[in-house]
Scaffold this active site. Structure first.
Site, PDB file in Angstrom:
ATOM      1  NE  ARG A  65      -3.967   2.008   0.405  1.00 30.38           N
ATOM      2  CZ  ARG A  65      -3.936   2.789  -0.664  1.00 30.38           C
ATOM      3  NH1 ARG A  65      -3.185   2.500  -1.701  1.00 30.38           N
ATOM      4  NH2 ARG A  65      -4.699   3.858  -0.713  1.00 30.38           N
ATOM      5  CG  MET A  89       8.201  -8.409 -14.029  1.00 28.73           C
ATOM      6  SD  MET A  89       7.024  -8.831 -15.342  1.00 28.73           S
ATOM      7  CE  MET A  89       7.290 -10.572 -15.485  1.00 28.73           C
ATOM      8  CG  LEU A  92      -0.927  -2.455 -10.843  1.00 32.02           C
ATOM      9  CD1 LEU A  92      -1.491  -1.446 -11.841  1.00 32.02           C
ATOM     10  CD2 LEU A  92       0.325  -1.897 -10.173  1.00 32.02           C
ATOM     11  CG  ASN A 106       0.151  -5.936 -18.420  1.00 29.44           C
ATOM     12  OD1 ASN A 106       1.324  -5.544 -18.361  1.00 29.44           O
ATOM     13  ND2 ASN A 106      -0.179  -7.213 -18.272  1.00 29.44           N
ATOM     14  CG  HIS A 108       0.315 -11.692 -20.620  1.00 33.57           C
ATOM     15  ND1 HIS A 108       0.989 -11.867 -19.425  1.00 33.57           N
ATOM     16  CD2 HIS A 108      -0.003 -12.935 -21.066  1.00 33.57           C
ATOM     17  CE1 HIS A 108       1.067 -13.154 -19.159  1.00 33.57           C
ATOM     18  NE2 HIS A 108       0.477 -13.826 -20.141  1.00 33.57           N
TER      19      HIS A 108
HETATM   20  C1  GAR Z   1       7.636  -8.584 -22.145  1.00 34.91           C
HETATM   21  O1  GAR Z   1       7.699  -9.778 -22.882  1.00 34.91           O
HETATM   22  C2  GAR Z   1       6.272  -8.432 -21.518  1.00 34.91           C
HETATM   23  O2  GAR Z   1       5.230  -8.898 -22.329  1.00 34.91           O
HETATM   24  C3  GAR Z   1       6.420  -9.307 -20.291  1.00 34.91           C
HETATM   25  O3  GAR Z   1       7.705  -9.028 -19.805  1.00 34.91           O
HETATM   26  C4  GAR Z   1       8.538  -8.659 -20.903  1.00 34.91           C
HETATM   27  C5  GAR Z   1       9.165  -7.324 -20.589  1.00 34.91           C
HETATM   28  O4  GAR Z   1      10.105  -6.982 -21.565  1.00 34.91           O
HETATM   29  N1  GAR Z   1       5.414  -9.024 -19.322  1.00 34.91           N
HETATM   30  C6  GAR Z   1       4.837  -9.955 -18.592  1.00 34.91           C
HETATM   31  O5  GAR Z   1       5.114 -11.132 -18.640  1.00 34.91           O
HETATM   32  C7  GAR Z   1       3.766  -9.420 -17.634  1.00 34.91           C
HETATM   33  N2  GAR Z   1       2.958 -10.502 -17.171  1.00 34.91           N
HETATM   34  P1  GAR Z   1      10.613  -5.501 -21.693  1.00 34.91           P
HETATM   35  O6  GAR Z   1      11.076  -5.084 -20.288  1.00 34.91           O
HETATM   36  O7  GAR Z   1      11.765  -5.573 -22.649  1.00 34.91           O
HETATM   37  O8  GAR Z   1       9.483  -4.639 -22.194  1.00 34.91           O
END
Ligand code: GAR
Length: 207
Positions: A65, A89, A92, A106, A108
């Protein structure tokens, strides 16, 4: 529209958005601030090198929080309208989501609702799917379950490893995120149930 980007690591999606904004591919958008929850995130120095305002807000033994309160205050100080999670990562809390309702996106690395959570590319390979991809979605209280704005598809090859599949998906992520933010920034969309529709030029002028 003032955009704030939250990162935890490499920041390649953040840089793709920064480039798209600088090159005018997201009309009306301005990159207000990049915030990392890790002081040594490589993405933070890459943003600094480009002259973007950056902040490191680490959790450092505080409650979720307290940590989130500080991030929300920083976003508000920078008059952020739209928050983009780019490899951020942390989950929220509902308070954070309420503070920016329908204004948090976001990205994904899977075709949601398949393979939410961590290690989406490994999950896709282990499940044996033939196609995967990426999804840009609004963030709500569920894990990777918010309304889908856009998706891009890539093949999963027989000899793929999580690394090779991740690289193929990542280059689509960079395009998908800029397209999705451009749509949201334009305001040319409507929400009907779970569906986010793009409103065409013709529809806008006939209503
Ligand atoms: C990316 O592949 C993004 O989709 C993933 O982390 C990587 C970050 O790369 N996100 C997740 O898995 C969220 N659940 P980046 O720091 O080079 O943008």
């Amino acid at each position: 529209m003032r955009i704030g980007i939250l990162i935890s690591g490499r920041g390649s999606n953040m840089l793709a958005l920064a480039d798209a904004i600088r090159e005018g591919r997201i009309p009306g958008a301005e990159l207000a601030v990049v915030i990392s929850d890790h002081a040594h995130a490589p993405g933070l120095s890459r943003a600094m090198e480009r002259g973007v305002a950056t902040l490191s807000i680490e959790r450092k033994g505080r409650t979720r929080r307290e940590h989130e309160r500080e991030i929300i205050a920083a976003l508000q100080d920078h008059r952020v309208d739209l928050v983009c999670l780019a490899g951020y990562m942390r989950l929220l809390s509902p308070c954070f989501i309420e503070a920016f309702r329908l204004s948090i996106l976001n990205i994904h690395p899977s075709l949601l609702p398949a393979f939410p959570g961590l290690d989406a590319q490994r999950q896709a390979i282990e499940h044996g799917v033939k196609f995967s991809g990426c999804t840009v979605h609004f963030v709500d209280e569920t894990l990777d379950g918010g309304l889908i704005i856009t998706q891009r598809v890539v093949p999963v090859l027989d000899d793929d490893t999580p690394d090779t599949l991740s690289a193929r998906i990542l280059s689509e992520e960079h395009k998908a995120y800029a397209e999705a933010v451009a749509l949201i920034a334009s305001g040319h969309y409507e929400i009907e149930g779970r569906r986010v529709h793009c409103i065409s030029h013709q529809e806008r002028h006939s209503s």
